[in-house]
Design a protein around this motif. Structure first.
Motif, PDB file in Angstrom:
ATOM      1  N   ARG A  49      -6.771  -2.600   3.332  1.00 37.47           N
ATOM      2  CA  ARG A  49      -5.599  -1.064   4.471  1.00 37.47           C
ATOM      3  C   ARG A  49      -6.414   0.381   2.942  1.00 37.47           C
ATOM      4  NH1 ARG A  49       0.237  -0.486   6.060  1.00 37.47           N
ATOM      5  NH2 ARG A  49       0.004   1.201   6.432  1.00 37.47           N
ATOM      6  N   PHE A 138      -6.005  -4.969   7.585  1.00 38.20           N
ATOM      7  CA  PHE A 138      -5.873  -3.467   8.416  1.00 38.20           C
ATOM      8  C   PHE A 138      -6.705  -3.001   9.985  1.00 38.20           C
ATOM      9  CE2 PHE A 138      -7.746   0.516   9.145  1.00 38.20           C
ATOM     10  CZ  PHE A 138      -6.701   0.822   8.620  1.00 38.20           C
ATOM     11  N   SER A 214      -1.504   5.302   9.492  1.00 35.69           N
ATOM     12  CA  SER A 214      -2.179   4.242  10.718  1.00 35.69           C
ATOM     13  C   SER A 214      -1.468   3.648  11.794  1.00 35.69           C
ATOM     14  CB  SER A 214      -2.508   2.619   9.934  1.00 35.69           C
ATOM     15  OG  SER A 214      -1.528   2.310   9.130  1.00 35.69           O
TER      16      SER A 214
END
Ligand code: TXA
Ligand code: MG
Length: 322
Positions: A49, A138, A214
């Motif tokens: 990430r 991610f 995110s």
């Protein structure tokens, strides 16, 4: 369930700067000591990430809030009292203690007190804050079972604490209380209606000045299979039509639904609570069966249905990489 011994081991791993995945009532988290910069760096690397994405700090109880949030406005107190421990995270102004790696350099911090008994035991035994994003690589689907965590992270995680399947199955509701009027950043099992009832006023909807999150990128929470959202009355026909054009098509629909020829039925209840619990495992099943597309029908978009639709639309969003 996790034994006392595994909790003691998990605490030792966290204190030594290692990573422990643990169940919460929403999804599995990938935990690191929130006060340990090296552990946080390891956690970002394990997820793949970007380092400027903030993570939520998990606490055992409300008495620890002051260590992490420098202001706790009345709205935050009301929501904390009503919904913690539980599937809700609050964004608040941070204290000086909070590391930049936790906040992505922002002046705010995300905080959550989960109710899952294993998460509670771990947090109580550890004593400090545990920074924990969802325990997936991610951009991928959040894990709702311990085996999902192992599939995602393998030996990048030092220990996986086990619990039963996550009860909610979708990530926590996130409310931003750092900018005056409360903003709903991510819908979840604590619903808009419940929040507004406790606050006594409507939530602001997110504008363009949204902080980095995110979970707000399009095409997040996505399996490999392309997700097609269709009304329940049309899902079988849509799947049949796609099966004529593609090699492998999944239909996510209640068990017992007769699948059209060439279509793989992956059971997914229509009831919103069960739908949320089962959705991410169903996405993983579609990938395990190497399906190119999966057809799915959302329940009505109220209450928990708002969070479900949000995740389905993100999963169905176009993806830059393919
Ligand atoms: O249910 C959950 O919230 C799970 C469990 C493990 O607690 N955690 C989770 O973490 O979903 P993560 O990192 O996958 O998603 C947290 C979201 C991210 O979109 C992040 O950008 C946002 O929360 N976030 C964290 N701190 C923030 C902050 N200070 N300001 C704005 N957004 C923040
Ligand atoms: Mg996540």
């Amino acid at each position: 369930m996790s034994s006392v011994r595994s909790i003691i081991e998990a605490v030792a791993i966290l204190r030594a700067g290692g990573l422990v995945a643990f169940p919460t009532e929403t999804v599995y988290g990938l935990g690191a000591d929130a006060d340990n910069g090296a552990a946080l760096a390891k956690m970002f690397a394990a997820k793949g990430r970007p380092a400027d994405h903030p993570v939520i700090v998990h606490l055992a109880d409300i008495s620890q809030l002051r260590d992490w949030a420098r202001e706790i406005p009345p709205d935050a107190q009301k929501l904390a009292r009503a919904f913690w421990p539980g599937p809700m995270s609050l964004i608040l102004p941070r204290t000086a203690r909070v590391l930049d790696q936790v906040t992505g350099g922002q002046d705010t911090v995300g905080l959550r007190i989960p109710s899952h008994p294993v998460a509670q035991e771990l947090l109580k035994a550890f004593g400090g804050g545990i920074a924990a994003p969802s325990a997936n690589r991610f951009g991928r689907v959040s894990p709702t079972r311990p085996e999902h965590v192992r599939e995602e992270l393998g030996d990048r995680v030092d220990q996986v604490l086990e619990g039963a399947d996550c009860e909610v199955g979708l990530e926590s509701t996130i409310v931003d209380l750092s900018r005056g009027r409360p903003h709903l950043l991510r819908p979840g099992a604590v619903t808009r209606q419940q929040l507004e009832q406790v606050l006594g006023r409507p939530l602001a909807d997110e504008g363009f000045d949204a902080p980095r999150a995110s979970g707000r990128l399009d095409s997040h929470y996505a399996p490999q299979a392309r997700i097609i959202v269709a009304p329940a009355a049309e899902r079988s026909a849509r799947a049949a039509e796609l099966a004529g054009q593609l090699a492998k098509v999944a239909l996510l629909a209640p068990a017992g639904t007769p699948p059209p020829p060439g279509v793989e039925l992956i059971p997914l209840a229509d009831d919103p609570i069960l739908f949320a619990q089962q959705l991410y495992a169903a996405f993983r099943e579609a990938d395990a069966l190497a399906c190119q597309v999966a057809v799915v029908s959302p329940p009505p978009a109220v209450g928990l249905g708002e969070a479900i639709l949000d995740r389905l639309l993100k999963a169905a969003a176009p993806r830059p990489e393919n």
